[in-house]
Design a protein around this motif. Structure first.
Motif, PDB file in Angstrom:
ATOM      1  N   ALA A  93       0.705  -1.260  -0.214  1.00  0.00           N
ATOM      2  CA  ALA A  93       0.240  -0.159  -0.173  1.00  0.00           C
ATOM      3  C   ALA A  93       1.313   1.348   0.644  1.00  0.00           C
ATOM      4  N   GLU A  94       2.119   0.986   1.042  1.00  0.00           N
ATOM      5  CA  GLU A  94       2.868   2.333   0.954  1.00  0.00           C
ATOM      6  C   GLU A  94       3.444   2.655  -0.697  1.00  0.00           C
ATOM      7  N   ILE A  95       4.140   1.620  -1.019  1.00  0.00           N
ATOM      8  CA  ILE A  95       4.408   2.157  -2.849  1.00  0.00           C
ATOM      9  C   ILE A  95       3.611   1.731  -3.320  1.00  0.00           C
ATOM     10  N   GLY A  96       2.611   1.700  -3.467  1.00  0.00           N
ATOM     11  CA  GLY A  96       1.331   1.496  -4.047  1.00  0.00           C
ATOM     12  C   GLY A  96       1.280   3.245  -4.143  1.00  0.00           C
ATOM     13  N   ILE A  97       0.875   3.581  -2.893  1.00  0.00           N
ATOM     14  CA  ILE A  97       0.556   5.809  -3.099  1.00  0.00           C
ATOM     15  C   ILE A  97       1.761   6.340  -3.237  1.00  0.00           C
ATOM     16  N   MET A  98       2.545   5.651  -3.025  1.00  0.00           N
ATOM     17  CA  MET A  98       3.872   6.141  -3.238  1.00  0.00           C
ATOM     18  C   MET A  98       3.970   6.777  -5.346  1.00  0.00           C
ATOM     19  N   ARG A  99       3.171   5.481  -5.302  1.00  0.00           N
ATOM     20  CA  ARG A  99       3.339   5.351  -6.915  1.00  0.00           C
ATOM     21  C   ARG A  99       2.459   6.663  -7.538  1.00  0.00           C
ATOM     22  N   ILE A 100       1.663   6.494  -7.361  1.00  0.00           N
ATOM     23  CA  ILE A 100      -0.039   6.966  -7.768  1.00  0.00           C
ATOM     24  C   ILE A 100       0.296   8.575  -7.546  1.00  0.00           C
ATOM     25  N   SER A 101       0.824   8.982  -5.942  1.00  0.00           N
ATOM     26  CA  SER A 101       1.133  10.420  -5.954  1.00  0.00           C
ATOM     27  C   SER A 101       2.259  11.165  -6.596  1.00  0.00           C
ATOM     28  N   GLU A 102       3.160   9.879  -8.087  1.00  0.00           N
ATOM     29  CA  GLU A 102       4.040  10.668  -8.544  1.00  0.00           C
ATOM     30  C   GLU A 102       5.165  11.103  -7.760  1.00  0.00           C
ATOM     31  N   GLN A 103       5.326  10.505  -6.171  1.00  0.00           N
ATOM     32  CA  GLN A 103       6.395  10.299  -5.544  1.00  0.00           C
ATOM     33  C   GLN A 103       7.752   9.197  -6.071  1.00  0.00           C
ATOM     34  N   ILE A 104       7.333   8.292  -6.300  1.00  0.00           N
ATOM     35  CA  ILE A 104       8.072   7.212  -7.780  1.00  0.00           C
ATOM     36  C   ILE A 104       8.761   8.379  -8.696  1.00  0.00           C
ATOM     37  N   ASP A 105       7.872   8.928  -8.634  1.00  0.00           N
ATOM     38  CA  ASP A 105       8.220   9.594 -10.220  1.00  0.00           C
ATOM     39  C   ASP A 105       9.287  10.271 -10.037  1.00  0.00           C
ATOM     40  N   ALA A 106       9.177  11.366  -8.683  1.00  0.00           N
ATOM     41  CA  ALA A 106      10.284  12.721  -8.208  1.00  0.00           C
ATOM     42  C   ALA A 106      10.938  11.672  -8.036  1.00  0.00           C
ATOM     43  N   LEU A 107      11.634  11.034  -7.013  1.00  0.00           N
ATOM     44  CA  LEU A 107      12.686  10.174  -6.793  1.00  0.00           C
ATOM     45  C   LEU A 107      14.128   9.876  -8.023  1.00  0.00           C
ATOM     46  N   HIS A 108      12.986   9.811  -9.290  1.00  0.00           N
ATOM     47  CA  HIS A 108      13.692   9.679 -10.460  1.00  0.00           C
ATOM     48  C   HIS A 108      14.044  11.038 -11.117  1.00  0.00           C
ATOM     49  N   THR A 109      13.622  11.926 -10.855  1.00  0.00           N
ATOM     50  CA  THR A 109      13.475  13.505 -11.275  1.00  0.00           C
ATOM     51  C   THR A 109      15.093  14.284 -10.258  1.00  0.00           C
ATOM     52  N   MET A 110      14.918  13.389  -9.431  1.00  0.00           N
ATOM     53  CA  MET A 110      16.192  13.826  -8.295  1.00  0.00           C
ATOM     54  C   MET A 110      17.733  12.485  -8.723  1.00  0.00           C
ATOM     55  N   ASP A 111      17.412  11.806  -9.452  1.00  0.00           N
ATOM     56  CA  ASP A 111      17.959  11.159  -9.851  1.00  0.00           C
ATOM     57  C   ASP A 111      18.771  10.018  -8.789  1.00  0.00           C
ATOM     58  N   ILE A 112      17.704   9.562  -8.350  1.00  0.00           N
ATOM     59  CA  ILE A 112      17.693   8.797  -7.094  1.00  0.00           C
ATOM     60  C   ILE A 112      17.227   7.770  -7.682  1.00  0.00           C
ATOM     61  N   ASN A 113      18.100   6.872  -7.394  1.00  0.00           N
ATOM     62  CA  ASN A 113      17.230   4.672  -7.827  1.00  0.00           C
ATOM     63  C   ASN A 113      16.520   4.643  -6.843  1.00  0.00           C
TER      64      ASN A 113
END
Lengths: 403, 267
Positions: free
Chosen positions: B123-143
């Motif tokens: 649930a935690e990772i799913g919510i991070m995905r749909i709220s673009e938090q994972i994309d935000a990590l990508h944009t910061m060059d954080i894997n």
């Protein structure tokens, strides 16, 4: 011609059978603010995500300084990503981290700075964006406007060369919206980054952009300056701009630049046909940057609002006053020659000086440094030339301070 | 020609499911390898792993003690009435201990971790995905896999064997409560038979299972959340809820399947 910083070459992107970008070709120059406008669902955000590498084109290329992003080696791509920051439409703040940790994250993860140094940098950015006493709060505990500024702080904390803004002012009230525009403009001037903004905030966004790109159904239908797009005769462009424009500036309650231009054209018509003179006064708050720096962007916008209200109170009903820039107001004095314009200008300076101008007392010895350029319009003059003259204070007007 | 079209459609439909399954398996394997590999990448994420050990391990202790105790007690009860028919009630201790150490300990501890921490991870990772938090990590060059997934896999690998050990011990004492305290088996016989019959191989086998289950549970639960946006049905909050359900069901099933495979190798 100098090499563009970012270039799209025939970029095509589809999601299933839905073609979002159709052979898009655009160029973005270094150090400029470029705004991408267009109806919802025309691929603006998709275009932005191609720059940061969140999406990849089905065909075509995205180039950074002539180098295709997809052909970059790992280290080159890493270096490129460090130069770019992205402000998400929905902020994308990490909801299980505090505000401080959110802003500090790019530094803690990608630099070898000490904790003290990271703390200092984060504190500095939060202070610049007027985010006080919320370090330990979580994103869900702060307001929408604050979240937007926290996400802006996170994007700027690494001092990026390119900042991508995906609808940075959506959902903000007028004062905050203008404050964010001011912030983007100020930081762009200070830090010299290249800004790419996706926005619907027309015409405000024209004040801070050097170039405008308009997308329609996945294709670029306009690329040029804000003045050029407003003068463009393409019905699709005009329909979009006029359709989205509000009737008055939501911050000052005054008419918009486009209405000022209309009024100018009407008066010019009367001058040419019946010889009825008219004059214009251009009021510029010269120390807007200083005001923003001293009291913050939000309070700066409140000051602008109060100033506009006071100016309007001192005009006749037949005069028109419109906003024509972040810190500029244009007054058109109907049926007035230069002598009358001078009288109005002098009276404005006296009456405005005599009043308690702003509701808030921003800081001791606070002054508006206002320059008032005035001129009687001659047959054949164009508004652009007059505004440039008034702006450069050549052969016209004088400056005064209102304290 | 219509026959050809028909055959074409038939085979493409027949082939679609296995192809999908194989592709998914490949994706899960790559995801798992990346997640596992990044645990050892420099700088080590000690603080994040410690926090996850607290969440997955320490906060699961109560539920493990509770389930372990009652599993041991019910094993003691069932075992006693079965063994008493053959006059072998003295073997109750070893029966309970071997069942727990070899099978029920690792499996039930894994299932408890799935229910308590696995669903939360998805649930935690799913919510991070749909709220673009994972994309935000990508944009910061954080894997994102290194930043989010690796600490969870590492923490599961550390926590699950310990929780299994706890489950086993508590379960053995649960069996003792029913067998000796309530039903009167000699406590000395209960424990001495355990000591003489439980081999090191049994304990090692249990721990191997626990480690493998930890990787399976953490990977599947994180994977389901991480790719929630690629689901063909259910978007947004509904997508996250479906991904969480699917993470729990899929990882439980996989734990039991892997358990069979491991048992056949370990015996």
């Amino acid at each position: 011609m100098a090499q563009p910083l970012i270039q799209f070459e025939k970029v095509v992107k589809s999601f299933g059978s839905n073609y979002v970008l159709k052979e898009v070709g655009i160029s973005i120059s270094k150090g400029e603010v470029t705004t991408i406008i267009g109806k919802s669902g025309t691929g603006k955000s998709v275009l932005l995500k191609h720059i940061i590498g969140l999406l990849h084109p089905d065909s075509g290329r995205v180039l950074f300084k002539g180098m295709p992003l997809l052909k970059m080696k790992r280290d080159e791509r890493r270096l490129f990503k460090r130069k770019v920051s992205y402000v998400f439409q929905g902020n994308a703040l990490f909801d299980s981290m505090t505000v401080f940790d959110n802003v500090a994250l790019p530094l803690t993860e990608k630099t070898s700075l000490s904790k003290t140094e990271i703390g200092r940098k984060v504190r500095e950015k939060l202070d610049q964006l007027e985010l006080f006493n919320i370090d330990d709060k979580y994103p869900s505990q702060i307001s929408g406007g604050m979240k937007k500024r926290v996400s802006l702080a996170r994007a700027l904390v690494t001092d990026p060369e390119i900042v991508l803004f995906d609808e940075p002012t959506t959902g903000l009230d007028p004062i905050r919206k203008h404050a964010v525009h001011h912030m983007i403009s100020d930081y762009q001037k200070q830090l010299g980054f290249t800004g790419i903004i996706v926005s619907h905030a027309i015409p405000d966004i024209f004040y801070i952009s050097q170039r405008i790109i308009m997308l329609d159904e996945g294709s670029v239908i306009f690329e040029g300056t804000p003045d050029e797009i407003q003068a463009d005769q393409n019905p699709a462009i005009q329909e979009f701009i006029k359709g989205i424009e509000v009737l008055q500036d939501d911050l000052t309650g005054m008419g918009l630049q486009v209405q000022g231009e209309q009024r100018f054209n009407e008066e010019m018509d009367r001058l040419q046909r019946f010889g009825i003179p008219f004059s214009i006064i251009l009021l510029t708050i010269d120390n807007m940057d200083e005001i923003n720096r001293s009291i913050g962007h939000m309070a700066g916008q409140t000051v602008m609002k109060d100033f506009a209200t006071h100016v309007q109170k001192h005009l006749r009903i037949i005069d028109s006053c419109s906003r024509c820039g972040l810190n500029k107001l244009m007054i058109i004095l109907s049926g007035s020659n230069i002598e009358r314009a001078k009288i109005v200008c002098t009276r404005l300076s006296i009456e405005l000086s005599g009043n308690e101008l702003v509701d808030i007392e921003p800081y001791p010895e606070f002054c508006f440094a206002v320059s008032a350029g005035f001129m009687e319009v001659q047959k054949g003059d164009t508004l652009g030339d007059l505004l440039a003259k008034a702006g450069s204070r050549k052969d016209m007007g004088y400056a005064f301070r209102i304290c | 020609m219509p026959i050809l079209t028909f055959l074409n459609t038939l085979f493409s439909r027949l082939g679609a499911f296995p192809t999908h399954v194989i592709r998914e398996m490949g994706k899960i394997a790559i995801f798992s390898l990346k997640g596992f590999g990044f645990i050892f990448s420099y700088p080590l994420q000690i603080s994040k792993i410690t926090k996850q050990v607290y969440f997955i391990g320490a906060q699961s202790i109560f539920v493990i003690i509770l389930t372990g105790t009652f599993t041991g007690m019910v094993l003691g009860l069932q075992g006693y009435y079965t063994l008493v028919k053959f006059g072998s009630e003295g073997l109750l201790g070893v029966a309970v201990a071997l069942t727990l150490i070899r099978e029920l300990g690792p499996v039930l501890a894994a299932i408890m971790v799935i229910g308590r921490a696995g669903s939360a991870m998805a649930a935690e990772i799913g919510i991070m995905r749909i709220s673009e938090q994972i994309d935000a990590l990508h944009t910061m060059d954080i894997n994102p896999i290194r930043f989010l997934i690796s600490p969870k896999i590492a923490a599961a690998i550390i926590s699950l064997p310990l929780l299994t050990a706890m489950f086993d011990v508590v379960g053995i004492y649960g069996g003792y409560i029913t067998g000796s305290v309530l039903l009167g088996i000699n406590p000395g016989a209960y424990f001495s038979r355990i000591e003489s019959n439980v081999m090191m191989k049994d304990i090692t086998g249990g721990f191997i299972k626990a480690v493998v289950f930890a990787i399976v549970v953490a990977t599947i639960c994180c994977y389901k959340g991480y790719y929630v946006h690629l689901r063909e049905e259910g978007f947004g909050a509904r997508g996250v809820s479906m991904a969480t359900t699917s993470a729990v069901v899929f990882s439980c099933v996989l734990v039991l399947m892997v358990d069979y495979v491991l048992t056949s190798f370990l015996l």
